[in-house]
Design a protein around this motif. Structure first.
Motif, PDB file in Angstrom:
ATOM      1  N   VAL A  46     -39.620  45.670   4.933  1.00 22.40           N
ATOM      2  CA  VAL A  46     -38.778  44.795   5.755  1.00 22.40           C
ATOM      3  C   VAL A  46     -39.589  44.227   6.920  1.00 22.40           C
ATOM      4  CG1 VAL A  46     -36.773  44.767   7.286  1.00 22.40           C
ATOM      5  CG2 VAL A  46     -36.698  46.074   5.146  1.00 22.40           C
ATOM      6  N   ASP A  47     -39.406  42.964   7.202  1.00 17.84           N
ATOM      7  CA  ASP A  47     -40.067  42.341   8.346  1.00 17.84           C
ATOM      8  C   ASP A  47     -39.063  42.079   9.467  1.00 17.84           C
ATOM      9  OD1 ASP A  47     -42.784  41.241   9.066  1.00 17.84           O
ATOM     10  OD2 ASP A  47     -41.510  39.551   9.601  1.00 17.84           O
ATOM     11  N   GLY A  48     -37.919  41.531   9.102  1.00 21.08           N
ATOM     12  CA  GLY A  48     -36.846  41.370  10.091  1.00 21.08           C
ATOM     13  C   GLY A  48     -37.055  40.234  11.066  1.00 21.08           C
ATOM     14  N   SER A  49     -37.871  39.244  10.714  1.00 22.19           N
ATOM     15  CA  SER A  49     -38.201  38.231  11.701  1.00 22.19           C
ATOM     16  C   SER A  49     -37.584  36.859  11.466  1.00 22.19           C
ATOM     17  CB  SER A  49     -39.728  38.072  11.781  1.00 22.19           C
ATOM     18  OG  SER A  49     -40.226  37.616  10.549  1.00 22.19           O
ATOM     19  N   CYS A  50     -37.163  36.544  10.233  1.00 22.74           N
ATOM     20  CA  CYS A  50     -36.641  35.182  10.029  1.00 22.74           C
ATOM     21  C   CYS A  50     -35.257  35.029  10.645  1.00 22.74           C
ATOM     22  CB  CYS A  50     -36.635  34.798   8.551  1.00 22.74           C
ATOM     23  SG  CYS A  50     -35.252  35.460   7.590  1.00 22.74           S
ATOM     24  N   ARG A  51     -34.538  36.133  10.725  1.00 23.09           N
ATOM     25  CA  ARG A  51     -33.235  36.227  11.412  1.00 23.09           C
ATOM     26  C   ARG A  51     -32.133  35.423  10.716  1.00 23.09           C
ATOM     27  NH1 ARG A  51     -34.545  40.597  13.810  1.00 23.09           N
ATOM     28  NH2 ARG A  51     -32.696  40.472  15.113  1.00 23.09           N
ATOM     29  N   GLN A  54     -28.434  37.439   9.306  1.00 20.62           N
ATOM     30  CA  GLN A  54     -27.504  38.088  10.237  1.00 20.62           C
ATOM     31  C   GLN A  54     -26.080  38.086   9.688  1.00 20.62           C
ATOM     32  OE1 GLN A  54     -28.356  37.164  14.593  1.00 20.62           O
ATOM     33  NE2 GLN A  54     -29.287  35.421  13.595  1.00 20.62           N
ATOM     34  N   ASN A  68     -32.246  44.997   7.645  1.00 22.16           N
ATOM     35  CA  ASN A  68     -32.729  46.212   8.319  1.00 22.16           C
ATOM     36  C   ASN A  68     -31.574  47.076   8.810  1.00 22.16           C
ATOM     37  OD1 ASN A  68     -35.047  47.749   9.181  1.00 22.16           O
ATOM     38  ND2 ASN A  68     -34.516  47.208  11.291  1.00 22.16           N
ATOM     39  N   PRO A  70     -29.101  49.887   7.814  1.00 22.59           N
ATOM     40  CA  PRO A  70     -28.751  50.859   6.775  1.00 22.59           C
ATOM     41  C   PRO A  70     -27.228  50.959   6.646  1.00 22.59           C
ATOM     42  CG  PRO A  70     -30.053  51.882   8.548  1.00 22.59           C
ATOM     43  CD  PRO A  70     -29.647  50.530   9.021  1.00 22.59           C
ATOM     44  N   LEU A 154     -43.663  30.914   8.326  1.00 19.15           N
ATOM     45  CA  LEU A 154     -44.122  32.160   8.945  1.00 19.15           C
ATOM     46  C   LEU A 154     -43.250  33.364   8.617  1.00 19.15           C
ATOM     47  CD1 LEU A 154     -45.072  30.421  12.275  1.00 19.15           C
ATOM     48  CD2 LEU A 154     -46.704  31.492  10.721  1.00 19.15           C
ATOM     49  N   ARG A 156     -44.111  35.550   6.462  1.00 17.24           N
ATOM     50  CA  ARG A 156     -45.094  36.622   6.307  1.00 17.24           C
ATOM     51  C   ARG A 156     -44.888  37.471   5.047  1.00 17.24           C
ATOM     52  NH1 ARG A 156     -45.628  39.056  12.287  1.00 17.24           N
ATOM     53  NH2 ARG A 156     -43.530  39.768  11.801  1.00 17.24           N
ATOM     54  N   VAL A 173     -51.175  36.428  10.380  1.00 13.73           N
ATOM     55  CA  VAL A 173     -50.684  35.325  11.210  1.00 13.73           C
ATOM     56  C   VAL A 173     -51.438  35.403  12.523  1.00 13.73           C
ATOM     57  CG1 VAL A 173     -48.722  34.369  12.456  1.00 13.73           C
ATOM     58  CG2 VAL A 173     -48.437  35.190  10.106  1.00 13.73           C
TER      59      VAL A 173
ATOM     60  N   LYS B 190     -51.639  43.760  16.854  1.00 12.89           N
ATOM     61  CA  LYS B 190     -51.143  42.591  17.579  1.00 12.89           C
ATOM     62  C   LYS B 190     -49.836  42.970  18.280  1.00 12.89           C
ATOM     63  CE  LYS B 190     -50.238  37.684  16.636  1.00 12.89           C
ATOM     64  NZ  LYS B 190     -50.192  36.673  15.579  1.00 12.89           N
ATOM     65  N   LYS B 195     -38.938  45.869  14.879  1.00  8.59           N
ATOM     66  CA  LYS B 195     -37.506  45.841  14.598  1.00  8.59           C
ATOM     67  C   LYS B 195     -36.955  47.247  14.790  1.00  8.59           C
ATOM     68  CE  LYS B 195     -38.546  46.564   9.747  1.00  8.59           C
ATOM     69  NZ  LYS B 195     -39.943  46.884   9.967  1.00  8.59           N
ATOM     70  N   GLN B 348     -42.818  35.919  16.146  1.00  7.16           N
ATOM     71  CA  GLN B 348     -42.238  36.527  14.948  1.00  7.16           C
ATOM     72  C   GLN B 348     -40.895  35.891  14.574  1.00  7.16           C
ATOM     73  OE1 GLN B 348     -42.560  41.069  14.186  1.00  7.16           O
ATOM     74  NE2 GLN B 348     -42.239  40.854  16.370  1.00  7.16           N
ATOM     75  N   CYS B 349     -39.954  35.923  15.484  1.00  9.21           N
ATOM     76  CA  CYS B 349     -38.581  35.515  15.154  1.00  9.21           C
ATOM     77  C   CYS B 349     -38.446  33.992  15.247  1.00  9.21           C
ATOM     78  CB  CYS B 349     -37.586  36.167  16.098  1.00  9.21           C
ATOM     79  SG  CYS B 349     -37.597  37.958  16.005  1.00  9.21           S
ATOM     80  N   THR B 350     -37.730  33.449  14.302  1.00  4.10           N
ATOM     81  CA  THR B 350     -37.575  32.005  14.214  1.00  4.10           C
ATOM     82  C   THR B 350     -37.074  31.402  15.523  1.00  4.10           C
ATOM     83  OG1 THR B 350     -37.057  32.257  11.886  1.00  4.10           O
ATOM     84  CG2 THR B 350     -36.455  30.166  12.927  1.00  4.10           C
ATOM     85  N   GLN B 351     -35.972  31.958  16.043  1.00  3.33           N
ATOM     86  CA  GLN B 351     -35.332  31.317  17.198  1.00  3.33           C
ATOM     87  C   GLN B 351     -36.259  31.256  18.393  1.00  3.33           C
ATOM     88  OE1 GLN B 351     -34.147  33.846  15.324  1.00  3.33           O
ATOM     89  NE2 GLN B 351     -31.984  34.195  15.725  1.00  3.33           N
ATOM     90  N   ARG B 353     -39.742  31.630  18.407  1.00  4.03           N
ATOM     91  CA  ARG B 353     -40.953  30.851  18.134  1.00  4.03           C
ATOM     92  C   ARG B 353     -40.675  29.352  18.252  1.00  4.03           C
ATOM     93  NH1 ARG B 353     -41.677  32.368  13.078  1.00  4.03           N
ATOM     94  NH2 ARG B 353     -40.635  30.568  12.199  1.00  4.03           N
ATOM     95  N   GLY B 389     -30.073  37.000  19.038  1.00  2.00           N
ATOM     96  CA  GLY B 389     -30.262  37.152  17.596  1.00  2.00           C
ATOM     97  C   GLY B 389     -31.661  37.507  17.157  1.00  2.00           C
ATOM     98  N   ILE B 391     -35.474  40.071  17.400  1.00  2.31           N
ATOM     99  CA  ILE B 391     -35.924  41.460  17.385  1.00  2.31           C
ATOM    100  C   ILE B 391     -35.900  42.057  18.787  1.00  2.31           C
ATOM    101  CG2 ILE B 391     -38.001  42.896  17.095  1.00  2.31           C
ATOM    102  CD1 ILE B 391     -38.651  41.258  14.573  1.00  2.31           C
TER     103      ILE B 391
END
Lengths: 502, 430
Positions: A46-51, A54, A68, A70, A154, A156, A173, B190, B195, B348-351, B353, B389, B391
């Motif tokens: 899991v990366d959890g970054s594109c969001r 939700q 992410n 459980p 991005l 990833r 990245v 880095k 999360k 990292q997070c779209t919003q 960045r 919204g 991390i």
């Protein structure tokens, strides 16, 4: 097992699964329950970054990322509320701030998650007036992968693939914020044996394969279920076909075999389906009509039998189970011993690639073929495939070769008969783990060629043996009834995921 | 060089003394009494005492420190660790620096007490890379403690109480002050926030159970243990007890640090700093570091405690107050602030960045006299799209100041759009 309520419906799920994993396990993800996602992939950490994934969870005030979170017993998840839709719209709009809107000329068009989710959650009018982030076009990350940097969102996935699946970690990245850029580490090209998978998992048109890039619009392709024949792993694949041509192989998910991956060598093996083929029947090196060659071979077989000459059968680990079974039946009918075969070997790894460089060695073994090249004093050999036949056959007077590809043996043989590749017929292979897997035809042969089993049956008929017309489905049924290891395993019952031998 | 706050309290009363950053000087002033007292108590009782004191984290989020300590697993087959967050990088904040330079031993004693309370065997102090003197002072202090037998095994004669402290220099990224970004950076990766779950108390530095506290938070602990909960609660407000080192900077006559109880009125703090420069009127005040929404002059009566600032739509943050006088262009302020967050977003997070960059471009366009009503609408909606919204709280920190500026100083933005130029010629230059 915890129970969870998702959009009002209750499900029982395995312990320790996240919301997205549970939806994936249930087969509902983007197939009944829409939780769009970019960075999450079922086979990557899991990366959890594109969001984007939700959702509302219980009464937690903030939306939670489904990738992410459980599942706890009694949890209630809402994936389609107004708040969720607002959040998705927001993320989608932000993802497009720096993404070029050149879909008409993008190679990913038609299979692009950015297009798909923008269709569902996009804003109707662009609110950005600013130029996009400057980025490089057509960066060669390695021998097979070409990167259009400006399209990268991005997520990833590719970084995690190279770090966690292949362990080679070529990608990272670099820089930060809206200057973040995917790149290879200096002096470390993306050249691992599985590099092309990054193009599959790239949700947008950023990572492309040199092989497929700009060849055809994907909506002209049909995907046909097949199985890679380059080693005994038997990776499940989709053959992308149009106009009786194959344009690409892509891995087809099978969690018991290849997850969602395949190796680059397997992926690039498709040109061999058309190159170097044995295109006409040969009689002592001379092209003849198919039936003429069959008649000559049948006569030789009958005469050798009548003269009491020894007959040997040589199977092939490239031939499907059904055809090997037909060879076994024929050898039995003419009183020959068990068929022989041998397997080409090469390097393997502990990811997917196996040392046995053929798809059906385990099937040959299960059908009683013996790994040997010793043809002894045979007067006539019936040979499937040339790969392992070698010089051992030089002492045999009459070689009846049934083969997909041309070879020195084809011109030396008494008779050589063109066979269909696995692309041109249905059948099953048994992989290294004794899993019987089905492939379906995706190409029509461009010359007269038949399945090996079909040719063997014509040969038998021509030699005066009692036979019915060959039909792969009927042979498959008979195989499942007569060979205990194959009990209950036939072309229908294996389904699209395969079944293990008994 | 500043050696002492302009107003001192219990934390800083000895900062002027030359020897306060030496072990001997600290012990002369009563140092290391508290840890010896704590070692006579059960660890859980020490955590309870700190919890009852109401000490709230001084790093910006204001979480009750003693409660945070109790998140550490009581029993663990893996070593437990503490991390002291000394990556002070919030523009407008410069208190931890002085604490490290002038009072390093209070931090280290606080760490030992927290170690006893949580069962931690090792502490990493992650110091902002640019903080050369604080790093030097902390390293010297740790060396002196080790030489004195205050680090190592069986500390202060207490069997089973072992501790080591590592001073680690960061490399200058704001995001490494976020506790999980700090942990990644500490591990040599880095600096990108992790999360959650897992939370640091389960999976922290090097995968070990970890509690992260700010420099100043640790520094309060010895005083609380030594002098008691009631004494500590004699300072500040019910919900925010104790003092803090308020920083006042910007357009004031005497910028500096002021140790005063939480809840001290904002106006009083600005007066302590000599008031607005040149007798000018105050236009705006950022109350707690650049992430916190700005306040207009009508809010100067607010008490500087988080619960009181929340009522005014902002937060205490780090207590770093920045004063802007009447000449200040709020669009330029927005340009500076949004550039900072654009530059420091980990990406990292779209919003975060995409949002930080977009906001900065819009602000610059408005300031350059090319803004439109659409841009104003974007400044209303893009921060809201970023908020809540991601991390970590960085996206909130980038969104809030813009929301605050639009709430209180929309007229400045509208004037830029209307006149297609900046109407504040005397403002600071970009």
């Amino acid at each position: 097992m915890p129970r969870v309520k998702i959009d009002g419906t209750e499900y029982e799920v395995e312990d320790g699964r996240t919301i997205l994993q549970a939806l994936d396990d249930l087969g509902l993800l983007m197939n009944g329950v829409d939780v769009p996602h970019y960075c999450w992939h079922p086979k990557l950490p899991v990366d959890g970054s594109c969001r984007l994934c939700q959702v509302e969870v219980d009464d937690i005030p903030k939306l939670q990322i489904a990738c992410n979170t459980p599942i706890r017993d009694g949890m209630e998840v809402r994936t389609q509320s107004d708040r969720v839709a607002d959040a998705r719209r927001g993320v989608m709009e932000l993802l497009l701030v720096n993404h070029p809107l050149d879909c008409p000329i993008c190679d990913q068009a038609g299979e692009c998650k950015l297009q798909d989710y923008a269709f569902d959650y996009g804003v109707k009018h662009a609110r950005t007036r600013d130029p996009r982030r400057p980025a490089q076009k057509a960066v060669e990350l390695g021998p097979e992968i070409v990167f259009d940097q400006e399209r990268c969102i991005l997520c990833r996935r590719c970084v995690r693939f190279c770090r966690d699946v292949t362990g080679t970690a070529e990608l990272g990245v670099f820089q930060r914020g809206d200057e973040s850029l995917l790149e290879t580490f200096p002096g470390k090209p993306l050249d691992n044996a599985y590099s092309m998978n990054v193009a599959d998992i790239c949700p947008v048109g950023a990572l492309t394969t040199r092989d497929f890039r700009f060849k055809i619009r994907v909506w002209f392709l049909d995907d046909v279920d097949s199985v890679c024949n380059q080693c005994s792993n038997g990776c499940n694949i989709s053959a992308g076909r149009a106009h009786n041509n194959v344009y690409r192989f892509t891995p087809r998910r099978n969690d018991d075999v290849n997850d969602t991956w395949m190796c680059d060598a397997g992926r690039l093996s498709y040109p061999a389906l058309r190159e170097g083929r044995l295109e006409t029947a040969q009689l002592r090196g001379r092209s003849v009509a198919f039936n003429e060659a069959v008649a000559a071979a049948g006569a030789a077989l009958r005469e050798t039998r009548e003269a009491g000459g020894r007959i040997v059968g040589i199977g092939s680990p490239f031939a499907p189970n059904e055809d090997l079974f037909t060879l076994r039946e024929l050898l039995g009918a003419v009183g020959a011993g068990p068929g022989l075969f041998s397997v080409p070997l090469g390097a393997g790894d502990d990811i997917l690639i196996k040392p046995e460089k053929a798809p059906n060695a385990a099937g040959a073994r299960a059908l009683g073929f013996v790994e040997s090249g010793d043809v002894g004093d045979a007067a006539l050999a019936i040979v499937l495939g040339h790969a392992a036949a070698g010089d051992a056959l030089s002492s045999v007077e009459n070689v009846i070769l049934i083969d997909t590809h041309d070879s020195a043996l084809a011109s030396r043989a008494m008779v050589a008969l063109p066979a269909r590749t696995f692309a041109e017929r249905a059948g099953t292979f048994t992989n290294h783990a004794k899993r019987v897997q089905r492939f379906l035809p995706f190409l029509e042969p461009r010359f007269e060629a038949w399945a090996e089993g079909d040719i063997l049956t014509r040969l038998a008929a021509s030699a005066g043996l009692d036979t019915d017309a060959w039909d792969v489905n009927a042979v498959s049924k008979r195989l499942s009834q007569e060979v205990p290891a194959f009990e209950g395993i036939d072309l229908d019952s294996v389904g699209d995921r395969g079944l293990e031998l008994r | 060089m500043i050696t002492t706050p302009q107003i001192t309290g219990y934390l800083s009363e000895h900062y002027a003394a030359d020897a306060n950053h030496t072990l001997a000087g600290y012990e002369r002033a009563g140092g290391f009494k508290a840890v010896k007292k704590a070692l006579k108590m059960k660890p859980a009782d020490v955590a309870d005492l700190v919890k009852e004191s109401g000490l709230r984290g001084r790093g910006g989020a204001g979480f009750v420190a003693g409660l945070k300590w109790t998140f550490m697993p009581e029993k663990s087959d893996r070593m437990k660790v503490l991390v002291c967050n000394a990556d002070e990088s919030e523009p407008g904040s410069f208190k931890d620096r002085l604490i490290m330079e002038r009072g390093p031993f209070a931090i280290l004693e606080g760490i030992l007490i927290a170690a006893w309370a949580t069962g931690a065997e090792k502490t990493f102090i992650y110091v902002r890379g640019e903080y050369a003197l604080p790093i030097e002072r902390l390293r010297a202090a740790v060396d002196e403690m080790r030489a004195q037998g205050y680090l190592g095994t069986k500390l202060f004669g207490k069997k089973g109480f072992d501790h080591e402290i590592v001073v680690h220099s960061g490399a200058g990224a704001y995001i490494c002050g976020e506790e999980t970004g700090l942990l990644e950076s500490l591990e040599g990766k880095k600096g990108q926030p992790r999360k959650k779950p897992p939370f640091p108390a389960q999976y922290g530095a090097f995968g070990l159970p970890t509690t992260v506290n700010n420099v100043e938070t640790f520094a309060h602990v010895p005083y609380i243990v030594d002098r008691g909960v009631e004494w500590f609660r004699g300072f500040g407000t019910e919900r925010s007890p104790g003092t803090t080192l308020f920083g006042v900077s910007g357009h004031v006559e005497r910028p500096g640090l002021f140790e005063l109880p939480l809840g001290t009125p904002l106006r009083e703090l600005i007066e302590h700093a000599g008031g607005c420069r040149g007798g000018r009127a105050i236009k705006a005040v950022i109350p707690g570091g650049v992430s916190m929404p700005v306040l207009p002059p009508s809010d100067l009566d607010v008490g500087m405690a988080d619960e009181l600032l929340t009522e005014r739509g902002t937060h205490l943050g780090t207590g770093g107050i920045m004063v802007m006088d009447e000449t200040t262009c709020m669009v330029r302020a927005a340009c500076v602030i949004s550039y900072f967050f654009r530059d420091e977003s980990c990406g990292q997070c779209t919003q975060c960045r995409e949002g930080t960059g977009w906001i900065n471009k819009i602000c610059r366009r408005i300031e350059a006299g090319r803004g439109s009503d659409d841009d104003l609408a974007l400044l209303d909606s893009v921060p809201a799209m970023m908020e809540g919204g991601t991390i970590c709280a960085f996206a909130d920190a980038a969104a809030w100041p813009i929301q605050g500026l639009m709430r209180h100083f929309r007229a400045d933005f509208e004037a830029h759009v209307r006149e297609q130029k900046c109407p504040f010629p005397e403002s600071f230059e970009l």
